[in-house]
Design a protein around this motif. Structure first.
Motif, short mmCIF file in Angstrom:
data_model
loop_
_atom_site.label_atom_id
_atom_site.label_comp_id
_atom_site.label_asym_id
_atom_site.label_seq_id
_atom_site.Cartn_x
_atom_site.Cartn_y
_atom_site.Cartn_z
N ARG A 251 0.63 -1.09 0.16
CA ARG A 251 0.03 0.12 -0.19
C ARG A 251 0.67 1.16 0.11
N CYS A 252 0.59 2.23 -0.80
CA CYS A 252 1.03 3.57 -0.80
C CYS A 252 0.19 4.58 -0.59
N THR A 253 0.63 5.66 -0.16
CA THR A 253 -0.42 6.81 0.13
C THR A 253 -0.06 8.22 -0.27
N ARG A 254 -0.69 8.74 -1.14
CA ARG A 254 -0.63 10.08 -1.95
C ARG A 254 -1.06 11.09 -1.27
N SER A 255 -0.34 12.19 -0.57
CA SER A 255 -0.95 13.43 0.32
C SER A 255 -0.69 14.53 -0.77
N VAL A 256 -1.86 15.10 -0.74
CA VAL A 256 -1.73 16.48 -1.70
C VAL A 256 -1.89 17.72 -0.72
N PRO A 257 -1.23 18.89 -1.35
CA PRO A 257 -0.79 20.11 -0.46
C PRO A 257 -2.35 20.75 0.48
N ASP A 258 -3.53 20.37 0.00
CA ASP A 258 -4.79 20.68 0.73
C ASP A 258 -4.83 19.81 1.76
N GLY A 259 -3.86 18.70 2.34
CA GLY A 259 -4.32 17.96 3.34
C GLY A 259 -5.08 16.82 3.06
N SER A 260 -5.47 16.49 2.11
CA SER A 260 -6.12 15.28 1.47
C SER A 260 -5.36 14.23 1.04
N SER A 261 -5.92 13.10 1.27
CA SER A 261 -4.76 11.99 0.62
C SER A 261 -5.81 10.90 0.02
N ILE A 262 -5.13 10.09 -0.60
CA ILE A 262 -5.77 8.74 -1.34
C ILE A 262 -4.72 7.67 -1.36
N GLY A 263 -5.16 6.74 -0.85
CA GLY A 263 -4.56 5.38 -0.76
C GLY A 263 -4.33 4.78 -2.20
N MET A 264 -3.61 3.87 -2.30
CA MET A 264 -3.27 3.08 -3.63
C MET A 264 -2.60 1.69 -3.37
N THR A 265 -2.92 0.95 -4.19
CA THR A 265 -2.60 -0.53 -3.92
C THR A 265 -1.87 -0.77 -5.09
N VAL A 266 -0.51 -1.39 -4.83
CA VAL A 266 0.48 -1.95 -5.71
C VAL A 266 0.59 -2.96 -5.96
N THR A 267 0.40 -3.89 -7.17
CA THR A 267 0.19 -5.28 -7.07
C THR A 267 1.02 -5.92 -8.18
N VAL A 268 1.98 -6.95 -7.99
CA VAL A 268 2.92 -7.38 -8.82
C VAL A 268 1.88 -8.38 -10.03
N THR A 269 1.88 -7.98 -11.18
CA THR A 269 1.28 -8.72 -12.30
C THR A 269 2.07 -9.94 -12.69
N GLU A 270 3.29 -9.68 -12.94
CA GLU A 270 3.79 -10.69 -13.40
C GLU A 270 5.59 -10.73 -13.16
N ILE A 271 6.22 -11.82 -13.17
CA ILE A 271 7.67 -11.66 -13.00
C ILE A 271 8.23 -12.40 -14.29
N VAL A 272 9.12 -11.61 -15.03
CA VAL A 272 9.62 -12.22 -16.37
C VAL A 272 11.21 -12.03 -16.29
N ASP A 273 12.06 -12.74 -16.43
CA ASP A 273 13.35 -12.57 -16.38
C ASP A 273 13.99 -11.57 -14.97
N GLY A 274 13.30 -12.01 -14.02
CA GLY A 274 13.74 -11.42 -12.90
C GLY A 274 13.29 -10.05 -12.86
N SER A 275 12.29 -9.57 -13.55
CA SER A 275 11.97 -8.14 -13.50
C SER A 275 10.32 -8.06 -13.13
N ALA A 276 9.97 -7.42 -12.17
CA ALA A 276 8.28 -7.29 -11.76
C ALA A 276 7.87 -6.37 -12.50
N SER A 277 6.42 -6.68 -12.85
CA SER A 277 5.65 -5.75 -13.46
C SER A 277 4.55 -5.37 -12.50
N LEU A 278 4.13 -4.04 -12.33
CA LEU A 278 3.33 -3.61 -11.37
C LEU A 278 2.17 -3.00 -11.88
N HIS A 279 1.02 -3.01 -11.19
CA HIS A 279 -0.11 -2.26 -11.56
C HIS A 279 -0.43 -1.46 -10.32
N PHE A 280 -0.79 -0.18 -10.54
CA PHE A 280 -1.04 0.66 -9.44
C PHE A 280 -2.43 1.10 -9.72
#
Length: 114
Positions: free
Chosen positions: A73-102
């Motif tokens: 999980r990540c959190t984005r905070s904006v200057p007005d004091g509000s925030s939004i959460g974000m889920t980061v998911t590994v979608t695949e691993i190929v040749d040692g590289s992780a592809s991510l979905h936000f």
């Protein structure tokens, strides 16, 4: 994004895929491969940062297990004091590289003064 053993950081070299992956190579069940918080944050900033208000900050504090369907999980905070959460998911691993979905949460947390 290169995956790294838990004790080291390997430079990221694969392109970020901001969508679902296809046929993924899965690390062994006992794998200790990870994507470090700084790498998750950097990839998210490149993808989402230009779309966010100036002065926004992103915090991805946890190491991400480099296995298909691993999440953090990540959190984005904006200057007005509000925030939004974000889920980061590994979608695949190929040749040692992780592809991510936000994916942002559906609702913004208003600033405490709202």
């Amino acid at each position: 994004m290169r995956v790294a053993p838990a004790a080291s950081l390997v430079p990221a070299s694969a392109a970020l895929l901001a969508g679902c992956g296809s046929d993924a190579d899965r690390p062994d069940a006992g794998s200790t491969q990870t994507v470090m918080p700084a790498d998750v944050t950097a990839r998210a900033e490149r993808l989402i940062g230009p779309k966010m208000p100036e002065g926004s900050t992103l915090d991805c504090p946890e190491t991400l297990a480099a296995k298909v369907d691993g999440t953090t999980r990540c959190t984005r905070s904006v200057p007005d004091g509000s925030s939004i959460g974000m889920t980061v998911t590994v979608t695949e691993i190929v040749d040692g590289s992780a592809s991510l979905h936000f994916e942002n949460d559906d609702e913004v947390t208003p600033s405490p003064s709202s």
